[in-house]
Design a protein around this motif. Structure first.
Motif, PDB file in Angstrom:
ATOM      1  N   UNK A 228       0.845  -1.196   0.000  1.00  0.00           N
ATOM      2  CA  UNK A 228       0.000   0.000   0.000  1.00  0.00           C
ATOM      3  C   UNK A 228       0.883   1.249   0.000  1.00  0.00           C
ATOM      4  N   UNK A 229       0.688   2.100  -1.012  1.00  0.00           N
ATOM      5  CA  UNK A 229       1.457   3.346  -1.082  1.00  0.00           C
ATOM      6  C   UNK A 229       0.462   4.498  -0.884  1.00  0.00           C
ATOM      7  N   UNK A 230       0.735   5.350   0.089  1.00  0.00           N
ATOM      8  CA  UNK A 230      -0.183   6.444   0.369  1.00  0.00           C
ATOM      9  C   UNK A 230       0.531   7.785   0.400  1.00  0.00           C
TER      10      UNK A 230
ATOM     11  N   UNK B 106      -3.595   7.745   5.761  1.00  0.00           N
ATOM     12  CA  UNK B 106      -3.021   7.544   7.105  1.00  0.00           C
ATOM     13  C   UNK B 106      -2.133   6.292   7.124  1.00  0.00           C
ATOM     14  N   UNK B 107      -0.975   6.457   7.756  1.00  0.00           N
ATOM     15  CA  UNK B 107      -0.018   5.339   7.799  1.00  0.00           C
ATOM     16  C   UNK B 107      -0.640   4.102   8.465  1.00  0.00           C
TER      17      UNK B 107
ATOM     18  N   UNK C 268       4.240   5.379   3.328  1.00  0.00           N
ATOM     19  CA  UNK C 268       3.617   6.701   3.255  1.00  0.00           C
ATOM     20  C   UNK C 268       4.665   7.663   2.716  1.00  0.00           C
ATOM     21  N   UNK C 269       4.298   8.407   1.664  1.00  0.00           N
ATOM     22  CA  UNK C 269       5.313   9.227   1.004  1.00  0.00           C
ATOM     23  C   UNK C 269       4.721  10.554   0.527  1.00  0.00           C
TER      24      UNK C 269
ATOM     25  N   UNK D 264       6.469   9.440  -5.499  1.00  0.00           N
ATOM     26  CA  UNK D 264       5.748   8.198  -5.796  1.00  0.00           C
ATOM     27  C   UNK D 264       6.575   7.229  -6.628  1.00  0.00           C
ATOM     28  N   UNK D 265       7.352   7.805  -7.555  1.00  0.00           N
ATOM     29  CA  UNK D 265       8.147   6.943  -8.432  1.00  0.00           C
ATOM     30  C   UNK D 265       9.099   6.068  -7.620  1.00  0.00           C
TER      31      UNK D 265
END
Ligand code: AMP
Length: 697
Positions: A633-635, A640-641, A656-657, A662-663
């Motif tokens: 999961x990338x958020x 929320x982490x 979380x970034x 995102x890349x």
């Protein structure tokens, strides 16, 4: 009432005993009226002779004679051609055992099937199996295989003076040396430890004498009689005679005729001791190892029991007295003790089996051990080599077993096989061990988690023969087993282990949050990152699908290997209409796409906020995970982490970034997915030691 045979299948001589009608052990005469049958076979043009007559043919220099074949028992590469037929040691032993059975039946005037056959304690698995097979092929019902020193201890243990003792059985035969530490008390005979050298025995003394004679002859005549096969055999027979004569006399003479020469040499005990003394040192080292491993010393020993024809040599008895500081235990016939012990054991086992047999008045319980550790080939802790990972250490009481769990990756359309290379030996170095074979388990059922736990049971049975079986933990089913001798090239076992080469197919669903807040720059960033992700995944081996979600969930593209259409679909995400708020979730659709795929499956979710769906999102994610689908999961933005953590397979898969990074986050996930094992979890939590991961080939 029936008889059961105790067979000492010796390298040079074989002996057969029974418990007779009066319950007394009795050594049987063969058809030549002797108790010792030479383990020698002659292949004549018309018939095959076994024993005394074959030995005579050998003495006459005939080359169609097989002897000392016990030394090559179980060796699949050993075989001799006699008159157009090929014989290995097992076949030769069958011929010998047939004669022993026939002669025993003639002496007892009745048919006999049941038998206990003795083997050197040092015999490994294939040697024991070959002995059992030879017995069966000779028409015997092999009740068990018994270690020779244990048999000697059983024979000794019957005597009244055999009260509580620690006894070292020193067994020097024709071709093998075994040393065994035994504890005897009123009720039992317990083997505490054993070791040996199956390439040391009376034959080595004969060889040394022959070489000495050859040298002396050469010094006198300038020709070496050992270069000629016929004369070599003749000298070997004479050498054994010299050795035996010196057991009762101080000196003797030997005449050698070769070419036009006839020479006489004098032999003394001193010469014999001078040319063979070093052979005895090998027995000292092994004896002391056995004592040390049992926590004993020569002082703590009650006595030494010499067994085997070679202990008739005074130099051997002197040597034993010297190293042990003890007198040797007398009164046991070194040639007969082993077969008598085997006969006692044979009648005890036949009686236990409920058979109506002639038996002794009372028996002592016997506990034996195996002289080889049982192990398997495994990758060393540091991953640099294959090692022998010991599962059952030597000198453990037999029968015994050990169970170890292993994890195997399964696939719906795969063969799902588990290969284990079984070894016997003490060294970590596989080259110093004997490879018993490749044990392949099949019928492993595919598990939806794609990782099946297999419990493998390794055992030594009462014969010291290895048995291996396995059960799939989840199904409780016993797996089918096939055993292959390792004839193929095993060089890879001696090389550095390579990363698992099998390419595991990967199915990846990219789940893209397309809610209102994603529109514009965030989605542009996401599209770039997703395209970059595609370029980093090995598409030869992967297929990718896309799910979009917001108010609705929708499969934008089914799983495909076609990179061009994936890229197109990603670039067109902007035009996908799934609403503006995030009340839906992507896992249900992704699950539909991934539930039936082979290999590894992943969902990579990208989101920028909270999901307000009433559905149990975490519950649905968990269902995916339970079926072996891994979730990353990338958020960013208002995601929320904790939420990312709750849907991802593990913390490392939850990132979380920032929108601009995102890349990098997608790249990280691509790298993990591309890793050899293809698993984000690795094999953890099943209790196996890291150095005993088996070869999942
Ligand atoms: P086994 O394997 O126990 O039958 O022992 C056979 C070995 O004992 C052969 O190497 C024989 O040469 C040896 N042997 C038999 N009798 C004597 C003896 N009197 N002196 C020396 N060695 C003997």
């Amino acid at each position: 009432m029936k008889y059961s045979l105790g067979i000492d299948l010796g390298t040079t001589f074989s002996v057969v005993s029974v418990i007779d009608e009066k319950g007394i052990p009795k050594v049987l005469n063969n058809s030549e009226g002797k108790t010792l049958t030479p383990s020698v076979i002659y292949f004549g043009e018309e018939d095959v002779l076994v024993g005394e007559e074959a030995k005579e043919m050998q003495a006459m220099g005939d080359e169609n004679v097989a002897s000392f074949f016990k030394r090559n028992m179980g060796d699949e590469y050993f075989g001799i051609n006699f008159r157009g037929d090929y014989y290995n040691s097992e076949k030769l032993s069958t011929i010998l055992l047939k004669k022993l059975k026939r002669d025993a039946e003639a002496a007892l005037k009745t048919q006999v099937e049941d038998a206990v056959i003795t083997v050197p304690a040092y015999f490994n698995n294939s040697q024991r199996e070959a002995t059992i097979n030879a017995g069966k092929a000779a028409g015997l019902n092999v009740l068990s295989i018994l270690n020779e020193p244990t048999a000697a201890a059983i024979a000794y243990g019957m005597r009244n003076d055999a009260i509580e003792k620690n006894l070292l059985v020193y067994d020097l035969g024709g071709g093998t040396f075994d040393v065994t530490l035994v504890h005897i008390d009123e009720a039992s005979i317990e083997v505490l430890g054993t070791d040996g050298d199956h390439e040391l025995g009376g034959k080595d003394w004969d060889d040394r004498v022959a070489v000495y004679i050859g040298q002396k002859f050469f010094e006198k005549t300038g020709i070496n009689p050992l270069d000629d096969m016929e004369s070599y055999n003749d000298i070997l027979v004479k050498s054994e005679n010299v050795k035996k004569q010196l057991s009762t006399r101080e000196k003797c003479q030997v005449n050698i005729c070769y070419g036009e020469f006839k020479e006489t040499f004098e032999f003394t005990r001193e010469i014999l001791e001078g040319i063979t003394g070093d052979l005895l040192e090998r027995t000292k080292r092994l004896s002391e190892d056995v004592l040390k491993n049992a926590g004993l010393s020569w002082q703590k020993l009650s006595g030494v029991l010499p067994v085997g024809g070679s202990t008739r040599m005074p130099m051997v008895i002197e040597y034993i007295k010297n190293i042990s500081g003890k007198d040797v235990v007398a009164g046991i016939n070194v040639d007969e003790a082993v077969s008598i012990g085997a006969a006692i054991e044979a009648s005890r086992q036949a009686k236990l089996d409920g058979k109506n047999v002639f038996t002794l008045g009372s028996y002592k319980r016997t506990e034996d051990v195996m002289s080889h550790s049982l192990g398997m080939a495994a990758i060393s802790k540091d991953g640099t080599k294959y090692i022998n990972s010991i599962i059952i250490p030597k000198n453990k009481k037999i029968p015994c077993k050990e169970t170890r769990p292993y994890v195997i990756r399964t696939g719906r359309n795969r063969k799902n096989l588990l290969d284990v290379y079984m070894l016997q030996g003490e060294s970590e170095d596989i080259q110093k061990c004997s490879i018993l074979g490749k044990y392949t388990f099949s019928n492993i059922e595919h598990e939806s988690s794609k990782q099946a736990v297999i419990d493998i049971e390794y055992a030594y049975n009462k014969n010291g023969v290895v048995t291996v079986s396995a059960v799939q933990r989840k199904t409780g089913k016993k797996l089918s087993l096939s055993i292959e001798k390792c004839e193929d090239d095993l060089q890879w076992l001696y090389d550095e282990p390579k990363e698992e080469e099998e390419k595991i197919h990967k199915s990846i669903v990219i789940a893209m949050d397309l809610s209102g807040s994603m529109r514009g720059v965030p989605l542009e960033n996401a599209v770039l990152a997703a395209k970059n992700f595609i370029s980093e995944v090995d598409m030869n081996n992967s297929e990718i699908g896309i799910v979009a979600f917001a108010n609705k969930d929708e499969i934008v593209m089914d799983l495909t290997k076609d990179e061009k259409s994936i890229i197109e679909a990603i670039e067109n995400l902007n035009s996908v209409k799934v609403g503006t708020s995030t009340t839906s979730e992507p896992f249900s659709k992704a699950y539909e796409m991934l539930r039936n795929v082979d290999g590894d499956s992943y969902i990579v979710v990208l989101t920028d906020g909270q999901w307000y769906g009433k559905k149990d999102v975490v519950g649905i994610a968990n269902k995916c995970k339970a079926d072996g689908i891994e979730i990353a999961a990338i958020g960013f933005g208002s995601a929320k982490k904790e939420f990312l953590d709750s849907i991802a397979t593990c913390r490392e898969n939850s990132i979380f970034t920032e929108a601009t990074k995102l890349t990098q986050s997608f790249s990280k996930i691509a790298r993990v997915i591309s890793k050899t094992s293809g698993s984000l979890k690795l094999f953890q939590g099943y209790g196996q030691k890291s150095n005993s991961l088996n070869l999942l080939k």
